[in-house]
Design an enzyme around this catalytic site. Structure first.
Site, PDB file in Angstrom:
ATOM      1  N   ARG A 224     -16.605 -54.067  98.625  1.00 14.80           N
ATOM      2  CA  ARG A 224     -15.983 -53.373  99.052  1.00 14.80           C
ATOM      3  C   ARG A 224     -16.673 -52.673 100.302  1.00 14.80           C
ATOM      4  O   ARG A 224     -17.809 -52.942 100.059  1.00 14.80           O
ATOM      5  CB  ARG A 224     -16.371 -51.931  98.236  1.00 14.80           C
ATOM      6  CG  ARG A 224     -14.829 -52.215  96.588  1.00 14.80           C
ATOM      7  CD  ARG A 224     -13.657 -51.899  97.485  1.00 14.80           C
ATOM      8  NE  ARG A 224     -12.596 -51.728  96.384  1.00 14.80           N
ATOM      9  CZ  ARG A 224     -11.883 -53.219  96.437  1.00 14.80           C
ATOM     10  NH1 ARG A 224     -11.681 -54.476  97.281  1.00 14.80           N
ATOM     11  NH2 ARG A 224     -10.605 -53.420  95.189  1.00 14.80           N
ATOM     12  N   HIS A 272      -9.628 -57.571 105.328  1.00 13.14           N
ATOM     13  CA  HIS A 272      -9.069 -58.062 103.207  1.00 13.14           C
ATOM     14  C   HIS A 272      -8.852 -58.765 103.113  1.00 13.14           C
ATOM     15  O   HIS A 272      -7.334 -58.176 102.053  1.00 13.14           O
ATOM     16  CB  HIS A 272      -8.675 -56.019 102.962  1.00 13.14           C
ATOM     17  CG  HIS A 272      -9.187 -55.438 101.771  1.00 13.14           C
ATOM     18  ND1 HIS A 272      -9.332 -54.447 101.467  1.00 13.14           N
ATOM     19  CD2 HIS A 272      -9.367 -56.390 100.747  1.00 13.14           C
ATOM     20  CE1 HIS A 272      -9.563 -54.573  99.764  1.00 13.14           C
ATOM     21  NE2 HIS A 272      -9.237 -55.960  98.904  1.00 13.14           N
TER      22      HIS A 272
HETATM   23  P1  NAP Z   1     -15.767 -57.524  87.198  1.00 13.53           P
HETATM   24  O1  NAP Z   1     -15.820 -58.686  86.844  1.00 13.53           O
HETATM   25  O2  NAP Z   1     -16.203 -56.789  86.381  1.00 13.53           O
HETATM   26  O3  NAP Z   1     -18.091 -58.299  87.950  1.00 13.53           O
HETATM   27  C1  NAP Z   1     -18.671 -57.493  88.267  1.00 13.53           C
HETATM   28  C2  NAP Z   1     -19.830 -57.945  88.113  1.00 13.53           C
HETATM   29  O4  NAP Z   1     -21.040 -57.076  88.379  1.00 13.53           O
HETATM   30  C3  NAP Z   1     -20.648 -58.210  86.998  1.00 13.53           C
HETATM   31  O5  NAP Z   1     -21.306 -59.335  86.742  1.00 13.53           O
HETATM   32  C4  NAP Z   1     -20.973 -56.547  86.892  1.00 13.53           C
HETATM   33  O6  NAP Z   1     -22.775 -57.178  85.833  1.00 13.53           O
HETATM   34  C5  NAP Z   1     -21.827 -56.475  88.229  1.00 13.53           C
HETATM   35  N1  NAP Z   1     -22.485 -55.398  88.526  1.00 13.53           N
HETATM   36  C6  NAP Z   1     -21.676 -53.946  88.574  1.00 13.53           C
HETATM   37  N2  NAP Z   1     -22.837 -53.369  88.393  1.00 13.53           N
HETATM   38  C7  NAP Z   1     -24.227 -53.890  89.385  1.00 13.53           C
HETATM   39  C8  NAP Z   1     -24.854 -53.249  88.805  1.00 13.53           C
HETATM   40  N3  NAP Z   1     -25.586 -52.056  89.309  1.00 13.53           N
HETATM   41  N4  NAP Z   1     -25.677 -54.443  89.370  1.00 13.53           N
HETATM   42  C9  NAP Z   1     -26.297 -55.104  89.221  1.00 13.53           C
HETATM   43  N5  NAP Z   1     -24.801 -55.961  88.694  1.00 13.53           N
HETATM   44  C10 NAP Z   1     -23.240 -55.279  88.770  1.00 13.53           C
HETATM   45  O7  NAP Z   1     -16.002 -58.357  88.604  1.00 13.53           O
HETATM   46  P2  NAP Z   1     -14.761 -59.068  89.427  1.00 13.53           P
HETATM   47  O8  NAP Z   1     -13.391 -59.164  88.776  1.00 13.53           O
HETATM   48  O9  NAP Z   1     -15.360 -60.261  89.364  1.00 13.53           O
HETATM   49  O10 NAP Z   1     -14.805 -58.471  90.881  1.00 13.53           O
HETATM   50  C11 NAP Z   1     -15.738 -57.756  92.100  1.00 13.53           C
HETATM   51  C12 NAP Z   1     -15.438 -56.932  93.142  1.00 13.53           C
HETATM   52  O11 NAP Z   1     -14.501 -57.402  93.961  1.00 13.53           O
HETATM   53  C13 NAP Z   1     -13.860 -55.974  92.171  1.00 13.53           C
HETATM   54  O12 NAP Z   1     -14.076 -54.726  91.766  1.00 13.53           O
HETATM   55  C14 NAP Z   1     -13.402 -55.720  93.982  1.00 13.53           C
HETATM   56  O13 NAP Z   1     -13.857 -54.527  94.942  1.00 13.53           O
HETATM   57  C15 NAP Z   1     -13.682 -56.914  94.767  1.00 13.53           C
HETATM   58  N6  NAP Z   1     -13.232 -58.186  95.022  1.00 13.53           N
HETATM   59  C16 NAP Z   1     -12.344 -58.280  96.783  1.00 13.53           C
HETATM   60  C17 NAP Z   1     -11.134 -58.784  97.412  1.00 13.53           C
HETATM   61  C18 NAP Z   1     -10.985 -58.954  99.207  1.00 13.53           C
HETATM   62  O14 NAP Z   1     -10.149 -59.600  99.247  1.00 13.53           O
HETATM   63  N7  NAP Z   1     -12.131 -58.551  99.414  1.00 13.53           N
HETATM   64  C19 NAP Z   1     -10.129 -59.341  95.714  1.00 13.53           C
HETATM   65  C20 NAP Z   1     -10.242 -59.232  94.860  1.00 13.53           C
HETATM   66  C21 NAP Z   1     -11.697 -58.476  94.449  1.00 13.53           C
HETATM   67  P3  NAP Z   1     -22.520 -56.865  84.220  1.00 13.53           P
HETATM   68  O15 NAP Z   1     -21.749 -58.703  83.829  1.00 13.53           O
HETATM   69  O16 NAP Z   1     -23.946 -57.397  83.469  1.00 13.53           O
HETATM   70  O17 NAP Z   1     -21.747 -56.495  83.740  1.00 13.53           O
HETATM   71  C1  GLV Z   2      -8.956 -56.638  96.202  1.00 15.27           C
HETATM   72  O1  GLV Z   2      -9.252 -56.397  96.809  1.00 15.27           O
HETATM   73  C2  GLV Z   2      -8.803 -56.017  95.179  1.00 15.27           C
HETATM   74  O2  GLV Z   2      -9.701 -55.774  94.417  1.00 15.27           O
HETATM   75  O3  GLV Z   2      -8.217 -56.968  93.668  1.00 15.27           O
END
Ligand code: NAP
Ligand code: GLV
Length: 309
Positions: A224, A272
């Site tokens: 983000r 994005h």
């Molecule tokens: P997720 O499954 O919730 O994983 C989040 C990870 O971040 C977990 O490993 C968590 O640790 C870690 N984390 C959270 N807070 C933290 C902190 N304060 N310090 C250290 N580590 C921390 O999320 P996801 O599905 O992988 O997605 C991640 C993000 O990608 C989304 O929230 C979104 O903003 C972004 N995204 C972007 C796109 C794009 O097109 N650019 C597309 C999809 C998603 P724990 O495992 O210990 O809980």
């Molecule tokens: C894209 O940014 C998502 O959060 O899926």
């Protein structure tokens, strides 16, 4: 019981058709149309307008139509009692993994620099780096980060990861919490941000953070825009702590036409698009949670309001 779709990008009708094709008997409405608001139990949202959710008195569940939920938790009109869920889709993780692989390869083979040189008709060979000599550090080892880490490892990179709680992922060196951050950064040439945006992670890619990274670290932010303090990145590139960046997300999207990032030779901008929810794949996941809500079964991919992800 009914579903309402609330988004502002003109894609609501397309999503409605995709969902109704799978479940013709389900009432699916588009926010802004005329329909009985009290029928709605589930809202499917993507960057919905603030205070739209509180128009639905019987709302029980708000689901993000993507992985992130930051925009839901930031809505001051989010009703207190509703559950929140999000998209967890293997295809979304695959797409993210392919995108990050492309960015890392582009970086170590100097493709962004050659793209600029090409426009100027400059013939200027630059030394490249090999995959096996590149250490990639993934911030966030969740659904997306863990997949990216494993795929990069499989491609031959040295990979480490950092998360809030400790992890055991075969072949990946893992670090956890603030106490593990410096060691993680010492281990990294290319840093990939895949954290959720929460009060704890907002603005964490700032001047102080860049002081801790290895000289010349390359930054990839596909999480983000709110994670990055944009002026601090410009300063860190200026002083050589950061060698350059691939940025897919920004404080303000679309990125303003006068933003200094556009003109920066060492910054690659994408709009994005790292991984975008696939309608066919995600519609059935959203419907599965609607079915669970209707039948009183445990929801999937529920988000913790207190953790913020
Ligand atoms: P997720 O499954 O919730 O994983 C989040 C990870 O971040 C977990 O490993 C968590 O640790 C870690 N984390 C959270 N807070 C933290 C902190 N304060 N310090 C250290 N580590 C921390 O999320 P996801 O599905 O992988 O997605 C991640 C993000 O990608 C989304 O929230 C979104 O903003 C972004 N995204 C972007 C796109 C794009 O097109 N650019 C597309 C999809 C998603 P724990 O495992 O210990 O809980
Ligand atoms: C894209 O940014 C998502 O959060 O899926």
């Amino acid at each position: 019981m009914a579903i309402v779709i609330i988004r502002q990008d003109g894609k609501s009708e397309e999503w409605k058709s995709a969902i109704q094709e799978l479940a013709p008997d389900t009432n699916v409405y588009v926010h802004g149309d005329d329909f009985p608001k009290e029928e709605v139990s589930m809202a499917l949202v993507w960057k919905h307008p603030e205070n739209s959710l509180n128009q639905y008195p019987e709302l029980k569940l708000v689901s993000s139509m993507g992985a992130g939920v930051d925009f839901i938790l930031e809505d001051p009109g989010l009703p207190e009692q509703v559950a929140i869920s999000r998209v967890v889709d293997p295809l979304l993780a695959e797409d993210m993994s392919e995108f990050v692989l492309a960015l890392v390869l582009g970086h170590i083979k100097n493709l962004n620099t050659y793209h600029g040189d090409h426009r100027r008709r400059w013939w200027q060979p630059i030394a490249y780096t090999r995959i096996k000599d590149t250490s990639v550090g993934i911030m966030g080892l969740g659904q997306l980060g863990a997949k990216v880490a494993l795929d990069l490892k499989g491609a031959g990179f040295q990979v480490s990861g950092w998360s809030r709680s400790s992890k055991d992922i075969p072949g990946i060196t893992t670090y956890a919490g603030q106490e593990g951050l410096s060691d993680f950064l010492n281990d990294t040439n290319v840093l990939v941000c895949l954290l959720p945006l929460t009060p704890e992670t907002e603005g964490m890619l700032d001047e102080k953070f860049f002081e801790k990274v290895e000289e010349g670290t390359y930054l990839i932010n596909v999480a983000r825009g709110g994670h990055l303090v944009e002026n601090d990145l410009l300063m860190a590139i200026e002083n050589g702590k950061i060698s350059g960046a691939s940025l897919d997300v920004f404080q303000q999207e679309p990125l303003g036409v006068n933003h200094p990032f556009w003109e920066h030779d060492n910054i690659l901008i994408t709009p994005h698009v790292a991984s975008v929810s696939d309608m066919d794949s995600v519609a059935s996941l959203l419907l599965e949670n609607y079915r669970r809500l209707t039948d009183g079964d445990a929801l999937r991919f529920e988000v913790s309001r207190s953790r913020g992800y």
